[in-house]
Design a protein around this motif. Structure first.
Motif, PDB file in Angstrom:
ATOM      1  N   ILE A  77      41.253  33.713  36.355  1.00 28.51           N
ATOM      2  CA  ILE A  77      40.068  32.989  35.893  1.00 28.51           C
ATOM      3  C   ILE A  77      39.360  33.850  34.845  1.00 28.51           C
ATOM      4  O   ILE A  77      39.039  35.004  35.097  1.00 28.51           O
ATOM      5  N   GLY A  78      39.151  33.261  33.685  1.00 25.52           N
ATOM      6  CA  GLY A  78      38.340  33.930  32.661  1.00 25.52           C
ATOM      7  C   GLY A  78      36.985  33.254  32.621  1.00 25.52           C
ATOM      8  O   GLY A  78      36.868  32.073  32.937  1.00 25.52           O
ATOM      9  N   MET A  79      35.953  34.029  32.283  1.00 23.92           N
ATOM     10  CA  MET A  79      34.630  33.418  32.257  1.00 23.92           C
ATOM     11  C   MET A  79      33.846  33.907  31.045  1.00 23.92           C
ATOM     12  O   MET A  79      33.863  35.088  30.712  1.00 23.92           O
ATOM     13  N   LEU A  86      28.505  41.877  26.875  1.00 28.84           N
ATOM     14  CA  LEU A  86      29.416  42.959  26.502  1.00 28.84           C
ATOM     15  C   LEU A  86      28.799  44.287  26.940  1.00 28.84           C
ATOM     16  O   LEU A  86      27.577  44.407  27.036  1.00 28.84           O
ATOM     17  N   LEU A  98      38.757  45.462  28.831  1.00 30.53           N
ATOM     18  CA  LEU A  98      38.223  45.755  30.172  1.00 30.53           C
ATOM     19  C   LEU A  98      38.978  45.064  31.322  1.00 30.53           C
ATOM     20  O   LEU A  98      39.376  45.741  32.279  1.00 30.53           O
ATOM     21  N   PRO A  99      39.197  43.731  31.252  1.00 31.73           N
ATOM     22  CA  PRO A  99      39.879  43.099  32.393  1.00 31.73           C
ATOM     23  C   PRO A  99      41.260  43.696  32.648  1.00 31.73           C
ATOM     24  O   PRO A  99      41.691  43.801  33.796  1.00 31.73           O
ATOM     25  N   ASP A 101      42.133  46.846  31.879  1.00 29.67           N
ATOM     26  CA  ASP A 101      41.910  48.187  32.434  1.00 29.67           C
ATOM     27  C   ASP A 101      41.629  48.097  33.927  1.00 29.67           C
ATOM     28  O   ASP A 101      42.130  48.893  34.723  1.00 29.67           O
ATOM     29  N   LEU A 102      40.792  47.123  34.303  1.00 25.50           N
ATOM     30  CA  LEU A 102      40.444  46.978  35.725  1.00 25.50           C
ATOM     31  C   LEU A 102      41.684  46.621  36.540  1.00 25.50           C
ATOM     32  O   LEU A 102      41.804  46.996  37.696  1.00 25.50           O
ATOM     33  N   ALA A 103      42.614  45.889  35.909  1.00 24.12           N
ATOM     34  CA  ALA A 103      43.848  45.510  36.606  1.00 24.12           C
ATOM     35  C   ALA A 103      44.927  46.581  36.443  1.00 24.12           C
ATOM     36  O   ALA A 103      46.051  46.394  36.894  1.00 24.12           O
ATOM     37  N   LYS A 104      44.563  47.699  35.792  1.00 28.13           N
ATOM     38  CA  LYS A 104      45.471  48.835  35.584  1.00 28.13           C
ATOM     39  C   LYS A 104      46.751  48.429  34.848  1.00 28.13           C
ATOM     40  O   LYS A 104      47.851  48.877  35.164  1.00 28.13           O
ATOM     41  N   ARG A 146      37.782  38.499  25.421  1.00 26.70           N
ATOM     42  CA  ARG A 146      37.871  39.208  26.698  1.00 26.70           C
ATOM     43  C   ARG A 146      38.272  38.247  27.819  1.00 26.70           C
ATOM     44  O   ARG A 146      39.069  38.591  28.691  1.00 26.70           O
ATOM     45  N   ALA A 147      37.685  37.022  27.785  1.00 25.17           N
ATOM     46  CA  ALA A 147      37.986  36.061  28.850  1.00 25.17           C
ATOM     47  C   ALA A 147      39.449  35.616  28.796  1.00 25.17           C
ATOM     48  O   ALA A 147      40.020  35.233  29.814  1.00 25.17           O
ATOM     49  N   THR A 150      43.510  38.201  29.798  1.00 26.21           N
ATOM     50  CA  THR A 150      44.385  38.229  30.981  1.00 26.21           C
ATOM     51  C   THR A 150      45.305  37.003  31.025  1.00 26.21           C
ATOM     52  O   THR A 150      46.003  36.800  32.008  1.00 26.21           O
TER      53      THR A 150
ATOM     54  N   LEU B 155      34.288  39.319  39.140  1.00 25.99           N
ATOM     55  CA  LEU B 155      35.274  38.287  38.796  1.00 25.99           C
ATOM     56  C   LEU B 155      36.664  38.907  38.665  1.00 25.99           C
ATOM     57  O   LEU B 155      37.655  38.312  39.079  1.00 25.99           O
ATOM     58  N   TYR B 156      36.724  40.111  38.101  1.00 26.29           N
ATOM     59  CA  TYR B 156      38.023  40.753  37.884  1.00 26.29           C
ATOM     60  C   TYR B 156      38.407  41.667  39.045  1.00 26.29           C
ATOM     61  O   TYR B 156      39.328  42.480  38.920  1.00 26.29           O
ATOM     62  N   GLN B 162      35.534  51.682  40.318  1.00 27.20           N
ATOM     63  CA  GLN B 162      35.542  51.177  38.935  1.00 27.20           C
ATOM     64  C   GLN B 162      34.155  50.711  38.524  1.00 27.20           C
ATOM     65  O   GLN B 162      33.725  50.939  37.390  1.00 27.20           O
TER      66      GLN B 162
END
Lengths: 260, 259
Positions: A77-79, A86, A98-99, A101-104, A146-147, A150, B155-156, B162
């Protein structure tokens, strides 16, 4: 109402009552087909954003539930929020990454995706700029990039262009439709502008306020690809008229005291 | 900043020093009451090793106290934002520590750590004074994190680590840097006050030089030590201002005007 694509997401009798007693949403039932572009249209305070926040999993419903054809994985889901949202301390490319990076996600792969997406939203030359150096429209483009980074199956947009001038807004509408045609994500677009909603969507959900509820579900059978010519097309004018009438009716129902 | 504005403080300083020198000579004020700037410089040059060592000692204690204040303040601020219960329990005591004059705490700290460990007492006292602006500012900064960005991280599926590392700490950075500017000066004040109250330990700092020169009525030497303290304070402030500017200039409104 046409039930073309298979249901991808379904809200079943979703209600939300906040701890202070405010009933924000009541009995929201809504099926969304895969690849659909839906506009949620309504006045301020009728729960449009709250519906998005439920679907995003940021808020839990007080009653009812949300059914998915396949449960969404992280990043599915992108938002895009009302504000660009930002990170001011990070460059545009770091914000868009960022998304991932958070998901590695591996850095090389992530960078490649970010570069491609920045080019798609017209920000290739601003990858290293900081948010404060960009205009409002450019910041929104970064938020959209960004949304989408992913490759989400669902894109939620909460009045993303409300703060922009008309010309920038129309350009971003066209660019958003191009991205949607290209990537075929499902889109839920919240707006208080009938004209914007009709221009973008295949279906308009008209909301009534206090408590937020669905007043009308109007299919919009306008041709794709949509461009400037559509804005002066009689079919567009007719669709806007239908949605406007439904919106006036939604507000009128409230005005004559026929609430829940 | 324009050149005249940049030069203004230096010109004012030169004028004041010249007037001071002139008036002292004209009115023949004795040096033990008010030494002319030339006598202060002479006192500095007369014994640079002793004063230099004292400067080094004061600087060392100040920097240690400052480093402990920053690490301790940031760590406790993070704990406070993680546990509201802990924050409610500890915050009043942090305030008590802050509002109680360090002069009043000094003798107790000295008794507790022992008179043979005056250096440690000085470090603790300087830390107490320097700690609070870091704690207060960082806590405020961590709590000022943008709600929209918090939603985005949720959301992520961002982990707590983190969220802290990539969202909360950067959000708190302008607040922390502002706190560090206050805290750097306070660490120096704390070090000097502690030395006044606790006396000198193995090393003798600039405060001790002032007390010593005062006992001997060597006012030019007092002023020499005092001017070194001022220069040290200015250097700390200027360095932290520079760090603040370099870190924030690309993204924060407070420093972006300096581009």
């Amino acid at each position: 109402m046409g039930q073309g694509p298979p249901p991808f997401l379904e809200l079943q009798g979703v209600s939300k009552r906040y701890p202070n007693g405010t009933l924000a949403l009541t009995d929201i039932s809504l099926a969304v087909g895969e690849g659909e572009f839906l506009a949620l249209v309504g006045a301020s305070g009728c729960g449009k954003s709250t519906i998005l926040r439920h679907i995003a999993g940021l808020v839990a419903p007080s009653a009812g539930h949300i059914q998915w054809s396949r449960p969404p994985a992280a990043g599915a889901i992108g938002m895009v929020f009302q504000e660009p949202t930002l990170m001011p301390w990070a460059s545009i490319q770091d914000n868009v990454r960022l998304p991932l990076d958070l998901a590695k996600v591996r850095r090389a792969e992530a960078d490649a995706r970010v570069t491609a997406l920045l080019a798609q939203v017209g920000l290739a030359d601003f990858a290293r700029a900081y948010p404060r150096e960009l205009s409002g429209g450019m910041k929104m483009r970064a938020a959209i990039a960004r949304a989408l980074v992913t490759r989400p199956r669902l894109l939620l947009m909460d009045e993303p262009f409300a703060a922009l001038d008309e010309i920038t807004r129309q350009k971003l509408n066209d660019d958003l439709l191009a991205l949607w045609r290209d990537q075929r994500f499902t889109a839920l677009f919240v707006t208080h502008s009938v004209y914007e909603g009709v221009y973008l969507a295949g279906r308009a959900i008209v909301m009534a306020p206090r408590p937020g509820r669905i007043h009308a579900d109007i299919p919009l059978d306008l041709p794709h690809p949509r461009d400037e010519a559509l804005r002066t097309d009689a079919r567009y004018a007719d669709a806007c008229r239908r949605v406007s009438l439904a919106l006036a009716d939604a507000m009128g129902v409230h005005a004559t005291g026929g609430g829940a | 900043m324009s050149a005249p504005r940049r030069l203004a403080p230096f010109i004012l300083g030169a004028v004041v020093l010249a007037a001071w020198e002139g008036l002292v000579r004209l009115l023949a004020i004795p040096a033990f009451v008010l030494p002319p700037p030339s006598a202060v410089v002479a006192a500095l040059l007369a014994d640079p090793e002793t004063l230099g060592l004292s400067l080094w000692f004061t600087l060392t204690v100040t920097l240690q106290a400052f480093a402990l204040a920053v690490t301790g303040g940031v760590a406790l601020a993070i704990l406070f934002t993680r546990s509201p219960l802990l924050a409610s329990a500890l915050y009043p005591y942090a305030v008590i520590l802050q509002v109680t004059p360090v002069m009043a705490i000094a003798p107790i700290v000295l008794v507790w750590v022992g008179y043979e460990r005056v250096d440690l007492a000085q470090l603790i006292l300087a830390w107490i004074v320097a700690f609070f602006p870091i704690l207060g500012n960082t806590t405020l900064g961590l709590r000022s994190t943008d709600a929209g960005l918090r939603d985005l991280f949720r959301l992520y599926g961002a982990s707590k680590w983190q969220v802290l590392w990539r969202l909360e700490l950067p959000s708190a950075l302008p607040y922390l840097l502002a706190g560090m500017k206050i805290s750097g000066g306070l660490a120096l004040i704390g070090t000097v006050v502690a030395e006044f109250v606790a006396g000198s330990g193995t090393g003798q700092g600039l405060a001790w030089r002032i007390v010593d020169a005062s006992n001997r009525l060597n006012t030019p030497r007092m002023f020499a030590a005092l001017s070194l303290l001022s220069l040290l304070g200015i250097a700390i402030f200027a360095l932290l201002s520079l760090v603040q500017r370099l870190v924030l200039r690309r993204w924060h409104d407070s420093e972006a005007g300096h581009l």
